[in-house]
Motif scaffolding. Structure first.
Motif, PDB file in Angstrom:
ATOM      1  N   LYS A   7       0.851  -1.187   0.000  1.00  0.00           N
ATOM      2  CA  LYS A   7       0.000   0.000   0.000  1.00  0.00           C
ATOM      3  C   LYS A   7       0.890   1.241   0.000  1.00  0.00           C
ATOM      4  O   LYS A   7       1.958   1.251   0.619  1.00  0.00           O
ATOM      5  N   LEU A   8       0.412   2.289  -0.679  1.00  0.00           N
ATOM      6  CA  LEU A   8       1.088   3.572  -0.688  1.00  0.00           C
ATOM      7  C   LEU A   8       0.197   4.600   0.000  1.00  0.00           C
ATOM      8  O   LEU A   8      -1.030   4.483  -0.026  1.00  0.00           O
TER       9      LEU A   8
ATOM     10  N   LEU B 107       1.029  -1.232  -5.555  1.00  0.00           N
ATOM     11  CA  LEU B 107       2.227  -1.935  -6.030  1.00  0.00           C
ATOM     12  C   LEU B 107       2.068  -3.420  -5.725  1.00  0.00           C
ATOM     13  O   LEU B 107       1.984  -3.809  -4.562  1.00  0.00           O
ATOM     14  N   VAL B 108       2.017  -4.245  -6.778  1.00  0.00           N
ATOM     15  CA  VAL B 108       1.725  -5.671  -6.584  1.00  0.00           C
ATOM     16  C   VAL B 108       2.548  -6.538  -7.533  1.00  0.00           C
ATOM     17  O   VAL B 108       3.021  -6.080  -8.575  1.00  0.00           O
ATOM     18  N   LYS B 109       2.687  -7.792  -7.158  1.00  0.00           N
ATOM     19  CA  LYS B 109       3.223  -8.771  -8.095  1.00  0.00           C
ATOM     20  C   LYS B 109       2.196  -8.945  -9.216  1.00  0.00           C
ATOM     21  O   LYS B 109       0.995  -9.032  -8.966  1.00  0.00           O
ATOM     22  N   ARG B 110       2.678  -8.958 -10.440  1.00  0.00           N
ATOM     23  CA  ARG B 110       1.766  -9.021 -11.585  1.00  0.00           C
ATOM     24  C   ARG B 110       0.968 -10.322 -11.612  1.00  0.00           C
ATOM     25  O   ARG B 110      -0.241 -10.315 -11.897  1.00  0.00           O
ATOM     26  N   GLU B 111       1.626 -11.421 -11.326  1.00  0.00           N
ATOM     27  CA  GLU B 111       0.956 -12.713 -11.397  1.00  0.00           C
ATOM     28  C   GLU B 111      -0.178 -12.797 -10.370  1.00  0.00           C
ATOM     29  O   GLU B 111       0.041 -12.624  -9.169  1.00  0.00           O
TER      30      GLU B 111
ATOM     31  N   ILE C  22       0.232  -8.392   2.249  1.00  0.00           N
ATOM     32  CA  ILE C  22       0.306  -6.987   1.835  1.00  0.00           C
ATOM     33  C   ILE C  22       1.038  -6.177   2.899  1.00  0.00           C
ATOM     34  O   ILE C  22       0.712  -6.244   4.087  1.00  0.00           O
ATOM     35  N   GLY C  23       2.011  -5.395   2.482  1.00  0.00           N
ATOM     36  CA  GLY C  23       2.746  -4.506   3.369  1.00  0.00           C
ATOM     37  C   GLY C  23       2.420  -3.053   3.058  1.00  0.00           C
ATOM     38  O   GLY C  23       1.510  -2.758   2.295  1.00  0.00           O
ATOM     39  N   LYS C  24       3.179  -2.135   3.626  1.00  0.00           N
ATOM     40  CA  LYS C  24       2.939  -0.709   3.432  1.00  0.00           C
ATOM     41  C   LYS C  24       4.270   0.035   3.364  1.00  0.00           C
ATOM     42  O   LYS C  24       5.149  -0.191   4.192  1.00  0.00           O
ATOM     43  N   LEU C  25       4.384   0.904   2.358  1.00  0.00           N
ATOM     44  CA  LEU C  25       5.577   1.743   2.246  1.00  0.00           C
ATOM     45  C   LEU C  25       5.367   3.031   3.036  1.00  0.00           C
ATOM     46  O   LEU C  25       4.238   3.482   3.216  1.00  0.00           O
ATOM     47  N   LYS C  26       6.446   3.639   3.489  1.00  0.00           N
ATOM     48  CA  LYS C  26       6.344   4.805   4.365  1.00  0.00           C
ATOM     49  C   LYS C  26       6.252   6.130   3.606  1.00  0.00           C
ATOM     50  O   LYS C  26       5.514   7.032   3.989  1.00  0.00           O
TER      51      LYS C  26
END
Length: 245
Positions: free
Chosen positions: A106-107, A128-132, A150-154
């Motif tokens: 997540k952004l 932002l994800v893996k395409r597959e 799912i993670g999160k960027l700062k």
């Protein structure tokens, strides 16, 4: 080997798209999917895009899924024409993709309104994800789905949502029609709760719970317009039910 593809949907975005494209020049592949713009958007986009596609718009999910099929990167970043990836976020994305711990990230999107970023009115959105295995569902406020954790960027995305008050309200009107049509297809019935309670709660959630009151008049304005968007959605649903759109 293509590692990162960026997909940008466009329609008459000549005033914004070039800066968006410049901000993702670090990507291995840039795909613009255009809804047959009548301004200089195609001309500008072709200067930067690896692939420039055109497709008649029907809904947001289909538009992005169409472009997703053309992507070749292991990872895909979805960006709108009025959004920018600043240097700090660029560095975080590139570092993260070297040794990813999740399948999607997540952004953070603080809203830009009345010439300022509203840091107390922001959203964490999966972009932002893996395409597959990735795909979009939903007609409006489409949902990006991915398999895995799912993670999160700062670092934050610069999102220049404000193009004038009338434009912002018009966007809410357009979204309200899409949402009303979805509810109508599901046979949803309008109640006084939808017309009174839901808009009121949306205002309270935006202005008080999320802290938009700390953003001054812009925070108050955006909370009020968001509440109006909810009210408009159910009024439009009533019109559809009466067959008088």
């Amino acid at each position: 080997m293509v590692n990162l593809s960026v997909i940008i949907p466009t329609f008459n975005e000549e005033a914004f798209v070039e800066e968006a494209l410049k901000s993702i020049s670090f990507a291995d592949e840039i795909i613009v999917v255009d809804s047959f713009s009548t301004d200089k958007t195609p001309e500008i986009s072709k200067k930067y895009a690896t692939k420039f596609l055109q497709r008649k718009f029907d809904n947001f999910s289909n538009q992005k899924n169409f472009a997703l099929k053309e992507a070749t990167g292991d990872w895909v970043l979805f960006l709108d024409a009025d959004e920018r990836i600043p240097q700090k976020l660029k560095a975080e994305i590139l570092t993260t993709l070297q040794h990813p711990k999740h399948d999607g990230y997540k952004l953070n999107f603080p809203h830009y309104f009345m010439d300022r970023f509203l840091y107390h009115h922001s959203d964490d959105v999966l972009r932002l994800v893996k395409r597959e295995g990735a795909n979009f569902t939903g007609l409006v406020h489409e949902k990006l789905n991915c398999t895995g954790s799912i993670g999160k960027l700062k670092a934050m995305v610069e999102h220049y949502t404000y193009k004038g008050l009338q434009n912002y309200i018009s966007k809410k009107e357009s979204y309200a029609w899409f949402q009303a049509e979805q509810l109508f297809a599901k046979g949803k019935k309008v109640t006084w709760g939808h017309l009174l309670i839901k808009p009121t709660f949306r205002f309270i959630k935006s202005y008080i719970i999320r802290g938009s009151y700390k953003d001054g008049v812009p925070g108050l304005t955006i909370a009020a317009i968001n509440a109006y968007g909810v009210f408009s959605r159910y009024v439009k649903l009533m019109l559809l039910q009466k067959g008088i759109r």
